[in-house]
Design a protein around this motif. Structure first.
Motif, PDB file in Angstrom:
ATOM      1  N   LEU A 243       4.898 -50.623 -13.765  1.00 32.86           N
ATOM      2  CA  LEU A 243       4.572 -51.877 -13.087  1.00 32.86           C
ATOM      3  C   LEU A 243       5.184 -53.090 -13.782  1.00 32.86           C
ATOM      4  CD1 LEU A 243       0.794 -51.250 -12.284  1.00 32.86           C
ATOM      5  CD2 LEU A 243       2.768 -50.882 -10.795  1.00 32.86           C
ATOM      6  N   ALA A 244       5.534 -52.955 -15.056  1.00 30.60           N
ATOM      7  CA  ALA A 244       6.081 -54.075 -15.825  1.00 30.60           C
ATOM      8  C   ALA A 244       7.598 -53.995 -15.943  1.00 30.60           C
ATOM      9  CB  ALA A 244       5.450 -54.105 -17.217  1.00 30.60           C
ATOM     10  N   SER A 245       8.249 -53.423 -14.955  1.00 23.96           N
ATOM     11  CA  SER A 245       9.687 -53.143 -15.033  1.00 23.96           C
ATOM     12  C   SER A 245      10.557 -54.389 -15.113  1.00 23.96           C
ATOM     13  CB  SER A 245      10.117 -52.300 -13.830  1.00 23.96           C
ATOM     14  OG  SER A 245       9.755 -52.946 -12.618  1.00 23.96           O
ATOM     15  N   ALA A 246      10.056 -55.543 -14.665  1.00 23.60           N
ATOM     16  CA  ALA A 246      10.860 -56.765 -14.687  1.00 23.60           C
ATOM     17  C   ALA A 246      10.493 -57.691 -15.835  1.00 23.60           C
ATOM     18  CB  ALA A 246      10.720 -57.517 -13.356  1.00 23.60           C
ATOM     19  N   THR A 247       9.704 -57.205 -16.770  1.00 24.71           N
ATOM     20  CA  THR A 247       9.294 -58.021 -17.918  1.00 24.71           C
ATOM     21  C   THR A 247       9.961 -57.471 -19.173  1.00 24.71           C
ATOM     22  OG1 THR A 247       7.140 -58.471 -16.902  1.00 24.71           O
ATOM     23  CG2 THR A 247       7.343 -58.883 -19.259  1.00 24.71           C
ATOM     24  N   THR A 248      10.909 -58.220 -19.734  1.00 29.08           N
ATOM     25  CA  THR A 248      11.581 -57.774 -20.957  1.00 29.08           C
ATOM     26  C   THR A 248      12.073 -58.981 -21.742  1.00 29.08           C
ATOM     27  OG1 THR A 248      13.204 -56.216 -21.858  1.00 29.08           O
ATOM     28  CG2 THR A 248      13.888 -57.538 -19.942  1.00 29.08           C
ATOM     29  N   GLY A 249      12.159 -58.812 -23.034  1.00 30.13           N
ATOM     30  CA  GLY A 249      12.586 -59.897 -23.909  1.00 30.13           C
ATOM     31  C   GLY A 249      11.529 -60.962 -24.091  1.00 30.13           C
ATOM     32  N   GLY A 250      10.302 -60.667 -23.666  1.00 29.89           N
ATOM     33  CA  GLY A 250       9.252 -61.668 -23.669  1.00 29.89           C
ATOM     34  C   GLY A 250       8.319 -61.578 -24.854  1.00 29.89           C
ATOM     35  N   ALA A 251       7.555 -62.666 -25.029  1.00 32.35           N
ATOM     36  CA  ALA A 251       6.478 -62.709 -26.019  1.00 32.35           C
ATOM     37  C   ALA A 251       5.220 -63.078 -25.248  1.00 32.35           C
ATOM     38  CB  ALA A 251       6.775 -63.733 -27.105  1.00 32.35           C
ATOM     39  N   LEU A 252       4.448 -62.052 -24.880  1.00 29.91           N
ATOM     40  CA  LEU A 252       3.292 -62.254 -24.008  1.00 29.91           C
ATOM     41  C   LEU A 252       2.023 -62.414 -24.839  1.00 29.91           C
ATOM     42  CD1 LEU A 252       5.448 -60.215 -22.476  1.00 29.91           C
ATOM     43  CD2 LEU A 252       3.800 -60.554 -20.661  1.00 29.91           C
ATOM     44  N   ARG A 253       1.245 -63.410 -24.488  1.00 30.46           N
ATOM     45  CA  ARG A 253       0.107 -63.782 -25.324  1.00 30.46           C
ATOM     46  C   ARG A 253      -1.198 -63.148 -24.853  1.00 30.46           C
ATOM     47  NH1 ARG A 253      -1.088 -69.443 -25.378  1.00 30.46           N
ATOM     48  NH2 ARG A 253       0.261 -69.926 -23.615  1.00 30.46           N
ATOM     49  N   VAL A 254      -1.909 -62.556 -25.794  1.00 38.38           N
ATOM     50  CA  VAL A 254      -3.318 -62.175 -25.620  1.00 38.38           C
ATOM     51  C   VAL A 254      -4.030 -62.843 -26.788  1.00 38.38           C
ATOM     52  CG1 VAL A 254      -4.945 -60.300 -25.222  1.00 38.38           C
ATOM     53  CG2 VAL A 254      -2.520 -59.943 -24.751  1.00 38.38           C
ATOM     54  N   ASP A 255      -4.080 -64.144 -26.749  1.00 41.32           N
ATOM     55  CA  ASP A 255      -4.486 -64.921 -27.916  1.00 41.32           C
ATOM     56  C   ASP A 255      -5.718 -65.786 -27.682  1.00 41.32           C
ATOM     57  OD1 ASP A 255      -3.371 -66.767 -26.171  1.00 41.32           O
ATOM     58  OD2 ASP A 255      -2.402 -67.932 -27.754  1.00 41.32           O
ATOM     59  N   GLY A 256      -6.373 -65.611 -26.531  1.00 38.60           N
ATOM     60  CA  GLY A 256      -7.542 -66.426 -26.265  1.00 38.60           C
ATOM     61  C   GLY A 256      -7.219 -67.904 -26.153  1.00 38.60           C
ATOM     62  N   GLY A 257      -5.968 -68.224 -25.776  1.00 35.76           N
ATOM     63  CA  GLY A 257      -5.573 -69.621 -25.656  1.00 35.76           C
ATOM     64  C   GLY A 257      -5.347 -70.309 -26.984  1.00 35.76           C
ATOM     65  N   TYR A 258      -5.169 -69.520 -28.051  1.00 33.27           N
ATOM     66  CA  TYR A 258      -5.043 -70.097 -29.389  1.00 33.27           C
ATOM     67  C   TYR A 258      -3.767 -70.917 -29.541  1.00 33.27           C
ATOM     68  CZ  TYR A 258      -4.763 -70.370 -34.462  1.00 33.27           C
ATOM     69  OH  TYR A 258      -4.668 -70.837 -35.758  1.00 33.27           O
ATOM     70  N   VAL A 259      -2.639 -70.389 -29.028  1.00 35.48           N
ATOM     71  CA  VAL A 259      -1.368 -71.115 -29.139  1.00 35.48           C
ATOM     72  C   VAL A 259      -1.365 -72.239 -28.097  1.00 35.48           C
ATOM     73  CG1 VAL A 259       1.138 -70.956 -28.959  1.00 35.48           C
ATOM     74  CG2 VAL A 259      -0.164 -69.068 -29.974  1.00 35.48           C
ATOM     75  N   ASP A 260      -1.207 -73.465 -28.544  1.00 33.45           N
ATOM     76  CA  ASP A 260      -1.276 -74.626 -27.658  1.00 33.45           C
ATOM     77  C   ASP A 260       0.071 -74.826 -26.980  1.00 33.45           C
ATOM     78  OD1 ASP A 260      -2.094 -76.850 -26.327  1.00 33.45           O
ATOM     79  OD2 ASP A 260      -2.279 -78.141 -28.075  1.00 33.45           O
ATOM     80  N   SER A 261       0.287 -74.035 -25.928  1.00 37.21           N
ATOM     81  CA  SER A 261       1.576 -74.069 -25.231  1.00 37.21           C
ATOM     82  C   SER A 261       1.361 -73.693 -23.779  1.00 37.21           C
ATOM     83  CB  SER A 261       2.549 -73.079 -25.876  1.00 37.21           C
ATOM     84  OG  SER A 261       3.722 -72.951 -25.106  1.00 37.21           O
ATOM     85  N   ILE A 262       2.162 -74.290 -22.877  1.00 35.17           N
ATOM     86  CA  ILE A 262       2.104 -73.912 -21.478  1.00 35.17           C
ATOM     87  C   ILE A 262       3.069 -72.785 -21.167  1.00 35.17           C
ATOM     88  CG2 ILE A 262       1.301 -76.168 -20.707  1.00 35.17           C
ATOM     89  CD1 ILE A 262       4.191 -76.770 -19.831  1.00 35.17           C
ATOM     90  N   LEU A 263       3.879 -72.398 -22.153  1.00 36.56           N
ATOM     91  CA  LEU A 263       4.775 -71.256 -21.980  1.00 36.56           C
ATOM     92  C   LEU A 263       4.073 -69.987 -22.407  1.00 36.56           C
ATOM     93  CD1 LEU A 263       8.110 -72.794 -23.340  1.00 36.56           C
ATOM     94  CD2 LEU A 263       7.448 -72.418 -20.955  1.00 36.56           C
ATOM     95  N   PRO A 264       4.525 -68.816 -21.905  1.00 34.00           N
ATOM     96  CA  PRO A 264       3.870 -67.546 -22.249  1.00 34.00           C
ATOM     97  C   PRO A 264       3.811 -67.301 -23.753  1.00 34.00           C
ATOM     98  CG  PRO A 264       5.377 -67.231 -20.426  1.00 34.00           C
ATOM     99  CD  PRO A 264       5.615 -68.619 -20.936  1.00 34.00           C
TER     100      PRO A 264
END
Length: 264
Positions: A243-264
């Motif tokens: 299902l994630a075949s089009a997601t690559t080269g990314g840094a995906l966050r599961v951080d509870g909103g810790y990183v103050d950024s609007i980017l992934p």
């Protein structure tokens, strides 16, 4: 959304406890055969026994070996020669005053948190490309982006891991293999409990210690609690799937909103 990893073999490094253990369980529940890695055969066997109790019908393979050494990496590759999903979870962390971190500690953090992952990617990526399918996940940290003053050596290593991810995603371009990082936020593991008590009053009950730690040392968290390992595992299982075949080269966050950024 149905995730089916039947017929796939996954290797999760550093999976005898904590986040790695939860990821191994999650992948097994999705149908993958999961190779469990730790430095010692005894700890791997104990982890597999626990996982078999947690995941009825799960298939787990022992893959002991110290991945900070070339010999250990070869040992793991011999135990599990074919891998469809590689999760580089192995890592170390700890607090230390910036000016007191020795050369040896700087090297150790790079060896464990970065070079071990590079070794495993070099080992398994070529065959993934030949098969035109594969998933590589590197478990990074919010510390890669928000460098903690109390452990800049750890932050450095996780920042480097983001670069490793992006670079190898380019190496895998067009092959059907995806390479991503998962940026985990402050997570509730045994090691983190020890870390919390290094920074707050060790006499406090755990619930109070956790709250004080989040307020004083991780106030940016929008979740305002530690993340459970299974919550990290959910993202990893999804990214490991077709299902994630089009997601690559990314840094995906599961951080509870810790990183103050609007980017992934």
């Amino acid at each position: 959304m149905r995730i089916d990893l039947s017929g796939k073999t996954a290797l999760v490094t550093g999976s005898t406890q904590g986040i790695g253990h939860a990821i191994a369980a999650g992948l097994a529940r999705a149908g993958a055969r999961v190779a469990v890695n730790g430095r010692r055969a005894e700890s791997v066997a104990a982890a597999i026994a626990k996982l078999e109790q947690e995941v009825g019908g799960g298939v787990f393979l022992p893959a002991p070996g110290d991945l900070t050494t070339e010999d250990g990496a070869r040992q793991v590759a011999e135990a599990v020669p074919d891998v469809d999903v590689l999760v580089n979870n192995l890592g170390v962390f700890g607090a230390s005053p910036a000016l007191e971190i020795s050369d040896a500690e700087w090297r150790r953090y790079f060896e464990v948190n970065v070079l071990a992952a590079v070794r495993m990617i070099r080992t398994y990526l070529p065959a993934m490309k030949d098969r035109s399918w594969g998933r590589i996940l590197n478990i990074a940290s919010d510390s890669a982006v928000v460098i903690p003053a109390e452990m800049i050596h750890y932050g450095m290593s996780k920042t480097a891991l983001l670069s490793v991810t992006r670079g190898f995603a380019k190496e895998a371009a067009g092959s059907g293999v995806t390479v991503n990082s998962v940026i985990a936020g402050p997570t509730h593991t045994g090691g983190v409990e020890d870390f919390v008590y290094e920074l707050v009053d060790s006499d406090l009950p755990w619930d109070e210690a956790q709250r004080e730690f989040m307020v004083k040392h991780r106030p940016q968290s929008l979740l305002q609690r530690l993340i459970e390992p299974e919550e990290i595992a959910h993202m990893v299982v999804y990214l490991s799937s077709p299902l994630a075949s089009a997601t690559t080269g990314g840094a995906l966050r599961v951080d509870g909103g810790y990183v103050d950024s609007i980017l992934p």
